[in-house]
Motif scaffolding. Structure first.
Motif: not given
Length: 185
Positions: A3, A5-6, A31-33, A35
């Protein structure tokens, strides 16, 4: 497939970056998480540009010397004239680009950002795009140069200008979510 976010992104920049080419991809990924880490030669705030006018500044998260490419899934190289022109003379910045390219991780460069790809000698035989004044350098470095809003050639993503940012960011997201994410340390 991971994902977004990962995933962990590294942006390298210094004074003279084109403001939209750093801030917009960074904001969309955050915004999508995801880093997102910004590295620069020093920790002092770096000056953005809106074409030829001074824009906003941003404080880097770390120096180039502290970057471990193994800790990131993708590298983003914003443009602006002064930013990549300065960074291509920085041995550590060039080493970072080489490391990402050699590992097969996603490397995304926009506008004048591909100057770093030329300096790292990683465009020979690749299909790329960039700002019109950079295209001759790309061609002379052995690249097949095209005029498209975004070009994906394996792990390498290139775009021409700020207007291309939406397609550029979507190509980056697609590339990293189809790749294997780097495990968190």
């Amino acid at each position: 497939m991971p994902d977004i976010a990962d995933t962990r992104f590294l942006i390298i920049a210094t004074d003279g970056f084109e403001q939209s080419e750093l801030f917009e991809p960074r904001a969309r990924l955050l915004e999508d998480g995801a880093q997102v880490t910004l590295a620069s030669p020093k920790l002092d705030p770096i000056q953005g540009m809106e074409h030829d006018e001074k824009g906003d500044t941003i404080r880097p998260d770390m120096t180039l010397d502290d970057v471990d490419p193994d800790q990131y899934d993708a590298l983003i190289l914003p443009g602006g004239v002064a930013n990549p022109d300065t960074l291509r003379m920085n041995e550590k910045a060039v080493d970072i680009v080489e490391s990402f390219m050699e590992s097969g991780k996603t490397v995304a460069a926009i506008c004048h950002g591909p100057w770093l790809l030329v300096e790292a000698d990683v465009v020979d035989g690749r299909t790329v795009t960039g700002w019109p004044s950079v295209r001759t350098d790309l061609f002379n470095a052995g690249a097949n140069v095209v005029d498209q809003e975004v070009v994906v050639d394996g792990n390498l993503i290139t775009s021409r200008k700020p207007d291309d940012i939406p397609a550029f960011v979507e190509a980056i997201k697609k590339a990293v979510t189809q790749a294997e994410a780097v495990p968190a340390s």
